[in-house]
Design a protein around this motif. Sequence first.
Motif, PDB file in Angstrom:
ATOM      1  N   THR A 118      42.159 -32.590 -28.971  1.00 14.17           N
ATOM      2  CA  THR A 118      42.578 -33.830 -29.639  1.00 14.17           C
ATOM      3  C   THR A 118      42.622 -35.030 -28.692  1.00 14.17           C
ATOM      4  O   THR A 118      42.871 -36.146 -29.125  1.00 14.17           O
ATOM      5  CB  THR A 118      43.963 -33.651 -30.288  1.00 14.17           C
ATOM      6  N   GLY A 119      42.393 -34.820 -27.404  1.00 10.63           N
ATOM      7  CA  GLY A 119      42.404 -35.924 -26.450  1.00 10.63           C
ATOM      8  C   GLY A 119      42.215 -35.393 -25.045  1.00 10.63           C
ATOM      9  O   GLY A 119      42.236 -34.177 -24.807  1.00 10.63           O
ATOM     10  N   GLY A 120      42.028 -36.305 -24.102  1.00 14.52           N
ATOM     11  CA  GLY A 120      41.847 -35.881 -22.722  1.00 14.52           C
ATOM     12  C   GLY A 120      41.777 -37.060 -21.784  1.00 14.52           C
ATOM     13  O   GLY A 120      41.588 -38.207 -22.206  1.00 14.52           O
ATOM     14  N   ALA A 121      41.923 -36.780 -20.500  1.00 20.86           N
ATOM     15  CA  ALA A 121      41.831 -37.819 -19.475  1.00 20.86           C
ATOM     16  C   ALA A 121      41.436 -37.175 -18.153  1.00 20.86           C
ATOM     17  O   ALA A 121      41.816 -36.040 -17.864  1.00 20.86           O
ATOM     18  CB  ALA A 121      43.157 -38.563 -19.323  1.00 20.86           C
ATOM     19  N   ILE A 122      40.666 -37.931 -17.366  1.00 19.16           N
ATOM     20  CA  ILE A 122      40.151 -37.462 -16.086  1.00 19.16           C
ATOM     21  C   ILE A 122      40.669 -38.373 -14.987  1.00 19.16           C
ATOM     22  O   ILE A 122      40.616 -39.607 -15.124  1.00 19.16           O
ATOM     23  CB  ILE A 122      38.612 -37.484 -16.099  1.00 19.16           C
ATOM     24  N   GLY A 123      41.173 -37.786 -13.921  1.00 19.16           N
ATOM     25  CA  GLY A 123      41.613 -38.550 -12.770  1.00 19.16           C
ATOM     26  C   GLY A 123      40.923 -38.064 -11.511  1.00 19.16           C
ATOM     27  O   GLY A 123      40.151 -37.109 -11.533  1.00 19.16           O
ATOM     28  N   ALA A 124      41.206 -38.709 -10.397  1.00 21.89           N
ATOM     29  CA  ALA A 124      40.603 -38.337  -9.120  1.00 21.89           C
ATOM     30  C   ALA A 124      41.429 -37.222  -8.477  1.00 21.89           C
ATOM     31  O   ALA A 124      42.149 -37.434  -7.508  1.00 21.89           O
ATOM     32  CB  ALA A 124      40.511 -39.540  -8.199  1.00 21.89           C
ATOM     33  N   GLY A 125      41.348 -36.039  -9.059  1.00 25.17           N
ATOM     34  CA  GLY A 125      42.092 -34.909  -8.524  1.00 25.17           C
ATOM     35  C   GLY A 125      42.855 -34.132  -9.572  1.00 25.17           C
ATOM     36  O   GLY A 125      43.282 -33.007  -9.335  1.00 25.17           O
ATOM     37  N   LYS A 126      43.012 -34.711 -10.747  1.00 22.33           N
ATOM     38  CA  LYS A 126      43.703 -34.016 -11.826  1.00 22.33           C
ATOM     39  C   LYS A 126      43.164 -34.498 -13.172  1.00 22.33           C
ATOM     40  O   LYS A 126      42.523 -35.545 -13.260  1.00 22.33           O
ATOM     41  CB  LYS A 126      45.210 -34.239 -11.752  1.00 22.33           C
ATOM     42  N   GLY A 127      43.463 -33.719 -14.217  1.00 23.19           N
ATOM     43  CA  GLY A 127      43.030 -34.087 -15.551  1.00 23.19           C
ATOM     44  C   GLY A 127      43.822 -33.307 -16.577  1.00 23.19           C
ATOM     45  O   GLY A 127      44.623 -32.435 -16.243  1.00 23.19           O
ATOM     46  N   ARG A 128      43.582 -33.629 -17.844  1.00 27.52           N
ATOM     47  CA  ARG A 128      44.300 -32.920 -18.901  1.00 27.52           C
ATOM     48  C   ARG A 128      43.493 -32.948 -20.188  1.00 27.52           C
ATOM     49  O   ARG A 128      42.683 -33.846 -20.428  1.00 27.52           O
ATOM     50  CB  ARG A 128      45.689 -33.519 -19.124  1.00 27.52           C
ATOM     51  N   PRO A 171      27.637 -28.887 -36.149  1.00 26.55           N
ATOM     52  CA  PRO A 171      28.872 -29.630 -35.872  1.00 26.55           C
ATOM     53  C   PRO A 171      29.825 -28.892 -34.948  1.00 26.55           C
ATOM     54  O   PRO A 171      30.683 -29.507 -34.317  1.00 26.55           O
ATOM     55  CB  PRO A 171      29.491 -29.818 -37.265  1.00 26.55           C
ATOM     56  N   GLY A 172      29.677 -27.562 -34.811  1.00 29.73           N
ATOM     57  CA  GLY A 172      30.546 -26.797 -33.933  1.00 29.73           C
ATOM     58  C   GLY A 172      30.367 -27.123 -32.465  1.00 29.73           C
ATOM     59  O   GLY A 172      31.211 -26.750 -31.641  1.00 29.73           O
ATOM     60  N   LEU A 173      29.286 -27.835 -32.117  1.00 28.04           N
ATOM     61  CA  LEU A 173      29.085 -28.236 -30.723  1.00 28.04           C
ATOM     62  C   LEU A 173      30.139 -29.246 -30.273  1.00 28.04           C
ATOM     63  O   LEU A 173      30.450 -29.344 -29.088  1.00 28.04           O
ATOM     64  CB  LEU A 173      27.688 -28.844 -30.535  1.00 28.04           C
ATOM     65  N   VAL A 174      30.671 -30.016 -31.218  1.00 29.38           N
ATOM     66  CA  VAL A 174      31.648 -31.063 -30.888  1.00 29.38           C
ATOM     67  C   VAL A 174      33.044 -30.454 -30.843  1.00 29.38           C
ATOM     68  O   VAL A 174      33.579 -30.019 -31.856  1.00 29.38           O
ATOM     69  CB  VAL A 174      31.604 -32.213 -31.914  1.00 29.38           C
ATOM     70  N   LYS A 175      33.635 -30.421 -29.649  1.00 31.49           N
ATOM     71  CA  LYS A 175      34.963 -29.840 -29.488  1.00 31.49           C
ATOM     72  C   LYS A 175      36.065 -30.888 -29.579  1.00 31.49           C
ATOM     73  O   LYS A 175      37.207 -30.578 -29.891  1.00 31.49           O
ATOM     74  CB  LYS A 175      35.065 -29.135 -28.137  1.00 31.49           C
ATOM     75  N   THR A 176      35.739 -32.129 -29.247  1.00 33.92           N
ATOM     76  CA  THR A 176      36.747 -33.171 -29.156  1.00 33.92           C
ATOM     77  C   THR A 176      36.886 -33.907 -30.471  1.00 33.92           C
ATOM     78  O   THR A 176      35.932 -34.541 -30.957  1.00 33.92           O
ATOM     79  CB  THR A 176      36.393 -34.171 -28.036  1.00 33.92           C
ATOM     80  N   MET A 177      38.053 -33.854 -31.055  1.00 37.60           N
ATOM     81  CA  MET A 177      38.296 -34.498 -32.336  1.00 37.60           C
ATOM     82  C   MET A 177      38.488 -36.005 -32.191  1.00 37.60           C
ATOM     83  O   MET A 177      38.236 -36.770 -33.115  1.00 37.60           O
ATOM     84  CB  MET A 177      39.539 -33.889 -32.986  1.00 37.60           C
ATOM     85  N   SER A 178      38.947 -36.460 -31.024  1.00 37.00           N
ATOM     86  CA  SER A 178      39.308 -37.864 -30.841  1.00 37.00           C
ATOM     87  C   SER A 178      38.148 -38.735 -30.381  1.00 37.00           C
ATOM     88  O   SER A 178      38.174 -39.953 -30.556  1.00 37.00           O
ATOM     89  CB  SER A 178      40.455 -37.988 -29.841  1.00 37.00           C
ATOM     90  N   VAL A 179      37.130 -38.137 -29.770  1.00 35.95           N
ATOM     91  CA  VAL A 179      35.998 -38.900 -29.249  1.00 35.95           C
ATOM     92  C   VAL A 179      34.713 -38.278 -29.767  1.00 35.95           C
ATOM     93  O   VAL A 179      34.397 -37.134 -29.451  1.00 35.95           O
ATOM     94  CB  VAL A 179      35.989 -38.918 -27.703  1.00 35.95           C
ATOM     95  N   MET A 180      33.967 -39.025 -30.547  1.00 35.81           N
ATOM     96  CA  MET A 180      32.705 -38.551 -31.069  1.00 35.81           C
ATOM     97  C   MET A 180      31.563 -38.975 -30.144  1.00 35.81           C
ATOM     98  O   MET A 180      31.639 -40.025 -29.501  1.00 35.81           O
ATOM     99  CB  MET A 180      32.465 -39.117 -32.475  1.00 35.81           C
ATOM    100  N   PRO A 181      30.486 -38.178 -30.063  1.00 32.89           N
ATOM    101  CA  PRO A 181      29.347 -38.564 -29.231  1.00 32.89           C
ATOM    102  C   PRO A 181      28.771 -39.897 -29.677  1.00 32.89           C
ATOM    103  O   PRO A 181      28.713 -40.178 -30.878  1.00 32.89           O
ATOM    104  CB  PRO A 181      28.343 -37.426 -29.463  1.00 32.89           C
ATOM    105  N   PRO A 182      28.353 -40.747 -28.735  1.00 30.37           N
ATOM    106  CA  PRO A 182      27.769 -42.042 -29.112  1.00 30.37           C
ATOM    107  C   PRO A 182      26.478 -41.857 -29.894  1.00 30.37           C
ATOM    108  O   PRO A 182      25.655 -41.008 -29.568  1.00 30.37           O
ATOM    109  CB  PRO A 182      27.512 -42.720 -27.759  1.00 30.37           C
ATOM    110  N   ARG A 183      26.328 -42.649 -30.924  1.00 27.76           N
ATOM    111  CA  ARG A 183      25.140 -42.581 -31.772  1.00 27.76           C
ATOM    112  C   ARG A 183      24.401 -43.918 -31.768  1.00 27.76           C
ATOM    113  O   ARG A 183      24.939 -44.923 -31.341  1.00 27.76           O
ATOM    114  CB  ARG A 183      25.532 -42.206 -33.203  1.00 27.76           C
TER     115      ARG A 183
END
Length: 240
Positions: A118-128, A171-183
């Motif tokens: 449902t969401g995520g974030a990337i940092g320089a050493g950690k992420g969630r 559609p099962g390729l898309v795991k992230t509900m909050s961010v859709m692939p750019p079209r």
Amino acid sequence: MSTDPIFRTSPYQRETESRVLAHTPEGGIVCAASIFYPTGGGQPGDSGRISWHGGRLTIATTLKGEGDTCVLVPAEASALPPVDSLLHQELDWERRHRHMRVHTALHLLSVVIPLPVTGGAIGAGKGRLDFLMPDPPEDRDAIEAALNAFVDRDLTVSEEWISEAELDANPGLVKTMSVMPPRGSGRIRLVRIGQGRDHVDLQPCGGTHVARTGEIGHLRLGKIENKGKQNRRVNIALDI
């Protein structure tokens, strides 16, 4: 006007030269090509340095501009390189490489915890990643061990492209509900981890990744936080 995304085709390239195409009203710089990744998909924009005949600037971050452009954002207001001048770009490689390691690790986390993201974030050493997970996992140690097992297998990380119609059919390729692939371009980029019998993951992604999972290094599982009745936030970090 568009920017050639060198960061996508050559994510390990640390320097390049490119012509300045334009300045933005906010004081950003648009180039014909960029090794700097623009903020998107939970991954921060790249930082670094640029130089040209008669000047030098520190780049604080990179953003997506109009159309298919990347905008380099100076760390402070200063004289900008003239339009059409030749610009030397130098990436803050250590920071970018940590983003690459964390981003690939989060793909592995989505395999270890096979629930909708449902969401995520990337940092320089950690992420969630945030998961649609009503109940917390029973065995934290098992999650951490499974992540590091994928790292230790040193699986290849590669990319491929499919059409938007092919994605609609899978559609099962898309795991992230909050961010859709750019079209809009007609093509969707997929990131694959492992090949053949060693294949473990395939999902749409526009970010930068390491070439093999062994490059990630040892991972630590952090807090698993309650983010609502149905959501849990799972944090991970690089050991070094």
